[in-house]
Design a protein around this motif. Structure first.
Motif, PDB file in Angstrom:
ATOM      1  N   ARG A  41      -0.041   4.509  -0.441  1.00  0.00           N
ATOM      2  CA  ARG A  41      -0.595   5.707   0.213  1.00  0.00           C
ATOM      3  C   ARG A  41      -2.039   5.452   0.586  1.00  0.00           C
ATOM      4  O   ARG A  41      -2.721   4.613   0.011  1.00  0.00           O
ATOM      5  CB  ARG A  41      -0.527   6.921  -0.705  1.00  0.00           C
ATOM      6  CG  ARG A  41      -1.212   6.754  -2.054  1.00  0.00           C
ATOM      7  CD  ARG A  41      -1.309   8.064  -2.810  1.00  0.00           C
ATOM      8  NE  ARG A  41      -2.151   9.015  -2.100  1.00  0.00           N
ATOM      9  CZ  ARG A  41      -2.397  10.256  -2.516  1.00  0.00           C
ATOM     10  NH1 ARG A  41      -1.848  10.692  -3.640  1.00  0.00           N
ATOM     11  NH2 ARG A  41      -3.174  11.057  -1.827  1.00  0.00           N
ATOM     12  N   ARG A  49      -3.441  -2.917   6.195  1.00  0.00           N
ATOM     13  CA  ARG A  49      -2.878  -1.775   5.467  1.00  0.00           C
ATOM     14  C   ARG A  49      -3.927  -0.919   4.753  1.00  0.00           C
ATOM     15  O   ARG A  49      -3.763   0.286   4.636  1.00  0.00           O
ATOM     16  CB  ARG A  49      -1.876  -2.272   4.416  1.00  0.00           C
ATOM     17  CG  ARG A  49      -0.743  -3.142   4.946  1.00  0.00           C
ATOM     18  CD  ARG A  49       0.240  -2.344   5.794  1.00  0.00           C
ATOM     19  NE  ARG A  49       1.511  -3.051   5.965  1.00  0.00           N
ATOM     20  CZ  ARG A  49       1.739  -3.980   6.885  1.00  0.00           C
ATOM     21  NH1 ARG A  49       0.759  -4.340   7.693  1.00  0.00           N
ATOM     22  NH2 ARG A  49       2.930  -4.539   7.002  1.00  0.00           N
ATOM     23  N   ILE A  50      -4.989  -1.553   4.245  1.00  0.00           N
ATOM     24  CA  ILE A  50      -5.933  -0.828   3.380  1.00  0.00           C
ATOM     25  C   ILE A  50      -7.239  -0.517   4.095  1.00  0.00           C
ATOM     26  O   ILE A  50      -7.730   0.614   4.062  1.00  0.00           O
ATOM     27  CB  ILE A  50      -6.203  -1.639   2.096  1.00  0.00           C
ATOM     28  CG1 ILE A  50      -4.891  -1.893   1.348  1.00  0.00           C
ATOM     29  CG2 ILE A  50      -7.195  -0.905   1.192  1.00  0.00           C
ATOM     30  CD1 ILE A  50      -4.993  -2.921   0.246  1.00  0.00           C
ATOM     31  N   GLY A  77      -5.520   4.571   2.896  1.00  0.00           N
ATOM     32  CA  GLY A  77      -5.963   3.409   3.640  1.00  0.00           C
ATOM     33  C   GLY A  77      -5.652   3.528   5.118  1.00  0.00           C
ATOM     34  O   GLY A  77      -5.687   4.618   5.697  1.00  0.00           O
ATOM     35  N   THR A 113      -1.720  -3.248 -10.194  1.00  0.00           N
ATOM     36  CA  THR A 113      -1.949  -2.048  -9.399  1.00  0.00           C
ATOM     37  C   THR A 113      -3.439  -1.933  -9.120  1.00  0.00           C
ATOM     38  O   THR A 113      -4.271  -2.358  -9.937  1.00  0.00           O
ATOM     39  CB  THR A 113      -1.422  -0.788 -10.108  1.00  0.00           C
ATOM     40  OG1 THR A 113      -1.572   0.347  -9.241  1.00  0.00           O
ATOM     41  CG2 THR A 113      -2.191  -0.514 -11.394  1.00  0.00           C
ATOM     42  N   THR A 138      -5.079  -6.459   3.340  1.00  0.00           N
ATOM     43  CA  THR A 138      -6.262  -5.587   3.349  1.00  0.00           C
ATOM     44  C   THR A 138      -6.640  -5.098   4.735  1.00  0.00           C
ATOM     45  O   THR A 138      -6.771  -3.876   4.936  1.00  0.00           O
ATOM     46  CB  THR A 138      -7.452  -6.292   2.674  1.00  0.00           C
ATOM     47  OG1 THR A 138      -7.078  -6.669   1.346  1.00  0.00           O
ATOM     48  CG2 THR A 138      -8.656  -5.362   2.609  1.00  0.00           C
ATOM     49  N   THR A 159      -2.313   0.752  -4.358  1.00  0.00           N
ATOM     50  CA  THR A 159      -1.438  -0.394  -4.125  1.00  0.00           C
ATOM     51  C   THR A 159      -0.753  -0.832  -5.409  1.00  0.00           C
ATOM     52  O   THR A 159      -1.253  -0.600  -6.513  1.00  0.00           O
ATOM     53  CB  THR A 159      -2.214  -1.597  -3.556  1.00  0.00           C
ATOM     54  OG1 THR A 159      -3.043  -2.158  -4.584  1.00  0.00           O
ATOM     55  CG2 THR A 159      -3.077  -1.198  -2.378  1.00  0.00           C
ATOM     56  N   ALA A 176      -7.627  -7.040  -1.351  1.00  0.00           N
ATOM     57  CA  ALA A 176      -6.672  -6.777  -2.421  1.00  0.00           C
ATOM     58  C   ALA A 176      -6.226  -8.063  -3.087  1.00  0.00           C
ATOM     59  O   ALA A 176      -5.974  -8.105  -4.293  1.00  0.00           O
ATOM     60  CB  ALA A 176      -5.467  -6.016  -1.873  1.00  0.00           C
ATOM     61  N   ASN A 216       0.860  -1.179   0.000  1.00  0.00           N
ATOM     62  CA  ASN A 216       0.000   0.000   0.000  1.00  0.00           C
ATOM     63  C   ASN A 216       0.897   1.229   0.000  1.00  0.00           C
ATOM     64  O   ASN A 216       1.620   1.488   0.970  1.00  0.00           O
ATOM     65  CB  ASN A 216      -0.912   0.001   1.226  1.00  0.00           C
ATOM     66  CG  ASN A 216      -1.858   1.192   1.232  1.00  0.00           C
ATOM     67  OD1 ASN A 216      -2.212   1.715   0.173  1.00  0.00           O
ATOM     68  ND2 ASN A 216      -2.257   1.629   2.407  1.00  0.00           N
ATOM     69  N   ARG A 252       0.647   2.866   5.347  1.00  0.00           N
ATOM     70  CA  ARG A 252       1.519   2.356   4.302  1.00  0.00           C
ATOM     71  C   ARG A 252       2.184   1.070   4.749  1.00  0.00           C
ATOM     72  O   ARG A 252       2.316   0.799   5.935  1.00  0.00           O
ATOM     73  CB  ARG A 252       2.579   3.391   3.948  1.00  0.00           C
ATOM     74  CG  ARG A 252       2.037   4.680   3.358  1.00  0.00           C
ATOM     75  CD  ARG A 252       3.186   5.621   3.059  1.00  0.00           C
ATOM     76  NE  ARG A 252       2.713   6.904   2.537  1.00  0.00           N
ATOM     77  CZ  ARG A 252       3.507   7.925   2.215  1.00  0.00           C
ATOM     78  NH1 ARG A 252       4.820   7.782   2.367  1.00  0.00           N
ATOM     79  NH2 ARG A 252       2.998   9.044   1.758  1.00  0.00           N
ATOM     80  N   ALA A 290      -6.733   4.639  -1.203  1.00  0.00           N
ATOM     81  CA  ALA A 290      -5.497   3.869  -1.142  1.00  0.00           C
ATOM     82  C   ALA A 290      -5.054   3.459  -2.543  1.00  0.00           C
ATOM     83  O   ALA A 290      -5.879   3.176  -3.414  1.00  0.00           O
ATOM     84  CB  ALA A 290      -5.689   2.621  -0.280  1.00  0.00           C
TER      85      ALA A 290
END
Length: 405
Positions: free
Chosen positions: A20, A68-69, A22, A370, A65, A396, A75, A18, A25, A394
């Protein structure tokens, strides 16, 4: 191994970072080893029409997920609790052109609401949709938790026209407590839960005939309906009819006796060029909005098989949009009215782009990708920074490697 016996393994490794937004990082990696034993009992023992299959998962690593998200859509489609677990275990009797009957521990996402054009997408929502995973008890009988079930297939839904009907145990996790989860309680896939009522699914399919065994069908249309007779909590109202967000609430949600929904799926080959093909799919799911966290989901995508003349490669684009039910939105509005500022959840959108490179034909692929998460978890509060603000969008990047042997 022997005439009528086939043993196979598929190893999938996902590493996703990740960049940015969410929750925070960071990167995480997870692997899944799926081992499958398939037995043709006709060839092996002369039992005409009978088949047996058993499969297991070895899952190792960290889920990106939740850590991080923070989104609804996973993800990675292999995200799950680290463990070794039994997956499907079933026996099937085929009745010629009439269909087949399958009994055992089954995964609904192996046959229901499945889009052939989505298999190259990495996010879990393009397989077992968030409209199922967030609404059904124990996340429903999809990856990584199948449940005891009976499935009847009539006609030829995979190749022509047909109907599938199944009854699954209502909660694959069993009777787990409030301080645990379905995956923790049924950690090894051997609980064989009969708890939580029953989930009934019916799906009718029609479509064109494949030009050859290795090509997709020219078009497919599916219409499905599901009904679950277990209890479901109201998203907004307590057991006395008061708002759950009210200081006078008893904190116990109103219980509905059932939940149900419909879905439809359309697929089409837009163009063919030799062995290459461009496919498109569109899927829509609707659930009851007063007891469903996600009441509507629409996803779709494009996949270009064998692009640029490269046999075995695939380029894929997918988009998923999931809307929060009016009950959950109403709870947020009630919270604000009672003096507890919070974001009002609305919808989550996921966009994914990837390309699968063939390293060894039919054996090894690598797949850079991505993803963009817009309004993760439909705008849920960002508890680490400010409970009155939503999680930020977010971005990724990742890499999937798949090996078959």
């Amino acid at each position: 191994l022997h005439e009528g016996i086939c043993f196979s393994n598929e190893e999938t490794l996902d590493a996703i970072a990740n960049l940015r937004g969410g929750v925070r990082r960071g990167a995480a990696a997870i692997s899944k080893t799926q081992s499958t034993l398939a037995v043709d009992l006709d060839a092996l023992a002369g039992l005409e029409g009978w088949r047996f299959q058993a499969s297991t998962f070895l899952i190792l690593g960290q889920q990106v997920t939740p850590d991080r998200i923070g989104g609804f859509a996973a993800a990675s489609s292999i995200e799950a609790l680290t463990t070794f677990r039994l997956n499907e275990l079933w026996i099937e009797r085929a009745f010629g052109d009439w269909g087949s009957l399958r009994i055992g521990q089954l995964a609904a996402d192996a046959e229901f609401a499945v889009a052939e054009g989505a298999v190259n997408l990495v996010s879990g929502t393009f397989g077992w949709p968030v409209a199922f995973a967030n609404n059904l008890p124990g996340n429903g009988p999809g990856y990584p938790l199948p449940s005891p079930a009976v499935r009847l297939s009539l006609g030829a839904p995979d190749e022509g026209t047909g109907l599938r009907v199944a009854v699954f145990s209502g909660n694959p996790g069993g009777r787990y407590g409030v301080d645990t989860t379905s995956q923790q309680h049924n950690r090894y896939g051997i609980t064989f839960s009969t708890a939580g009522g029953a989930l009934m699914i019916a799906e009718a399919t029609t479509g064109g005939t494949r030009p050859d065994a290795h090509s997709p069908r020219p078009w497919v249309a599916k219409l499905g309906f599901w009904y679950h007779n277990g209890g479901f909590n109201s998203q907004r109202t307590d057991s006395n009819g008061l708002p759950l967000a009210s200081p006078q609430s008893d904190g116990q949600p109103w219980r509905y006796g059932n939940n149900r929904g419909v879905y439809t799926l359309l697929e089409s080959v837009l163009a063919r060029d030799g062995q290459g093909a461009v496919m498109a799919y569109l899927r829509a799911l609707a659930e009851l909005p007063d007891r469903s966290l996600v009441s509507l989901q629409v996803d779709g995508g494009l996949v270009w098989r064998n692009p640029f003349g490269r046999s075995g490669d695939a380029a894929a684009l997918g988009v998923s949009w999931a809307r929060i039910g009016r009950g959950a939105r109403g709870f947020d509005l009630d919270s604000i009215a009672f003096g507890n500022p919070t974001p009002v959840r609305s919808q989550e959108t996921l966009v994914e782009l990837n390309y699968a490179f063939t390293v060894l034909p039919d054996r090894l692929w690598i797949q850079p990708l991505t993803q963009l998460f817009l309004n993760p978890a439909a705008g849920a509060p960002d508890e680490r920074r400010s409970a009155t603000r939503s999680l930020p969008n977010a971005v990724t990047v990742g890499l999937r490697a798949v090996a078959r042997f």
